[in-house]
Write a protein that holds these residues in place. Sequence first.
Motif, PDB file in Angstrom:
ATOM      1  N   THR A  79     -12.599  -8.030  -7.949  1.00 51.54           N
ATOM      2  CA  THR A  79     -11.938  -6.760  -7.849  1.00 51.54           C
ATOM      3  C   THR A  79     -12.752  -5.757  -8.830  1.00 51.54           C
ATOM      4  O   THR A  79     -13.354  -4.702  -8.093  1.00 51.54           O
TER       5      THR A  79
ATOM      6  N   TYR B  85       1.038  -1.135  -0.176  1.00 47.15           N
ATOM      7  CA  TYR B  85       0.086   0.005  -0.065  1.00 47.15           C
ATOM      8  C   TYR B  85       0.785   1.373  -0.014  1.00 47.15           C
ATOM      9  O   TYR B  85       0.581   2.228  -0.710  1.00 47.15           O
TER      10      TYR B  85
ATOM     11  N   ARG C   1       0.613   3.677  -2.965  1.00 50.67           N
ATOM     12  CA  ARG C   1      -0.086   5.205  -2.806  1.00 50.67           C
ATOM     13  C   ARG C   1       0.875   6.163  -2.647  1.00 50.67           C
ATOM     14  O   ARG C   1       0.351   7.301  -2.846  1.00 50.67           O
TER      15      ARG C   1
ATOM     16  N   LEU D 160      -2.490  -3.690  -6.495  1.00 50.48           N
ATOM     17  CA  LEU D 160      -3.170  -2.402  -5.961  1.00 50.48           C
ATOM     18  C   LEU D 160      -3.219  -1.284  -7.031  1.00 50.48           C
ATOM     19  O   LEU D 160      -4.084  -0.356  -6.896  1.00 50.48           O
TER      20      LEU D 160
ATOM     21  N   ILE E 203      -9.613  -1.169   1.662  1.00 50.50           N
ATOM     22  CA  ILE E 203      -8.731  -1.671   0.449  1.00 50.50           C
ATOM     23  C   ILE E 203      -8.533  -3.172   0.576  1.00 50.50           C
ATOM     24  O   ILE E 203      -8.545  -3.877  -0.352  1.00 50.50           O
TER      25      ILE E 203
ATOM     26  N   ASP F  34      -9.462   5.514  -2.042  1.00 53.10           N
ATOM     27  CA  ASP F  34      -8.693   6.129  -0.541  1.00 53.10           C
ATOM     28  C   ASP F  34      -9.157   7.577  -0.462  1.00 53.10           C
ATOM     29  O   ASP F  34      -9.451   8.043   0.662  1.00 53.10           O
TER      30      ASP F  34
ATOM     31  N   MET G 236      -8.858  -6.239  -2.345  1.00 55.81           N
ATOM     32  CA  MET G 236      -7.831  -7.231  -2.546  1.00 55.81           C
ATOM     33  C   MET G 236      -7.602  -8.652  -2.433  1.00 55.81           C
ATOM     34  O   MET G 236      -6.724  -9.303  -2.549  1.00 55.81           O
TER      35      MET G 236
ATOM     36  N   ILE H   6      -6.577  -0.917  -8.593  1.00 63.81           N
ATOM     37  CA  ILE H   6      -7.639  -0.526  -7.637  1.00 63.81           C
ATOM     38  C   ILE H   6      -7.633   1.140  -7.436  1.00 63.81           C
ATOM     39  O   ILE H   6      -6.571   1.718  -7.335  1.00 63.81           O
TER      40      ILE H   6
ATOM     41  N   ILE I  22      -6.854   0.919   5.088  1.00 61.95           N
ATOM     42  CA  ILE I  22      -6.162  -0.322   4.312  1.00 61.95           C
ATOM     43  C   ILE I  22      -6.840  -1.469   4.728  1.00 61.95           C
ATOM     44  O   ILE I  22      -7.110  -2.263   3.699  1.00 61.95           O
TER      45      ILE I  22
ATOM     46  N   ARG J 250      -7.535   4.973  -7.063  1.00 62.85           N
ATOM     47  CA  ARG J 250      -7.303   5.497  -5.902  1.00 62.85           C
ATOM     48  C   ARG J 250      -8.320   6.395  -5.225  1.00 62.85           C
ATOM     49  O   ARG J 250      -8.300   7.448  -4.103  1.00 62.85           O
TER      50      ARG J 250
END
Length: 267
Positions: free
Chosen positions: A261, A84, A88, A152, A178, A160, A182, A155, A174, A157
């Motif tokens: 996902t 992560y 990120r 990741l 997330i 987040d 995941m 996925i 997280i 952003r």
Amino acid sequence: MFYEIIILSIALLVFIIIVYPTVWVFIASFKSNETLFSNEHSDYTLSNYIELLESGFGLYIINSFYICLVSVVITIFISVIAAYIFSRKKFKFKIFYFGSIMLGQTFPWIILVTPMFILFAKLGFLNNHISMIFIYVSVSLPFAIYLLVGYLESIPRELDEAALIDGCPQFQIIWKIIFPIMIPGIVVTATYSFLLMWSEYLFALAFLTKTNLKTMPLELYAFFGEHTTQWGQVMAASALTTIPTLLLFLPLQKFISEGLTTGAVKN
């Protein structure tokens, strides 16, 4: 049509070549030593499994399970957080740090045995399951982080950012937002790590010398004597150690391919 038949025929041949040894081991594990390699009709028996379990082989399977499961849990926990951050966050020398982690994947294990043995001997960590857990986590982490970083990246952003706007702490982002998305990547990483640790022999041979601490691969090798080999127990032990990997891997194949996902992101 002709090419399709050829491709299917080759695929069938490869499937037979891959599956046949496993099937043969399971069948041979129920044969006596006298008829193990005979093509003639033979009586099937459970004596190989009975003798194997009476010899205490179950303890070594339990040791392997304990070490592998604890190592996988620690590997997943660390790799999720590390992946992560690399995926990120922006910070100095990010490429250097990531490359350093990946560098650990390039060394053959046999090179690491001697320095690790000397280090752990000085620390008094030989003949200890903690030392094996530490080694397995260290060995599996680089590839686990690499896998999850790639996952990741797929996925958005925006998830987040939306959570941060709502005042959600980073740790909760997280593990509560997330991490559920995941899951397919976590399953792949956990399966890879478990299979890597389950069959590992070299480090276990160097670090575990006490009988009650040994893992399954070490004791399996012990059935091969200098002059004779207990083939019946070898086949039974091979079958017992193969079953957990089959039970783990086969059901997860379908789970991995379900594409969770995409559905999670759309929601």
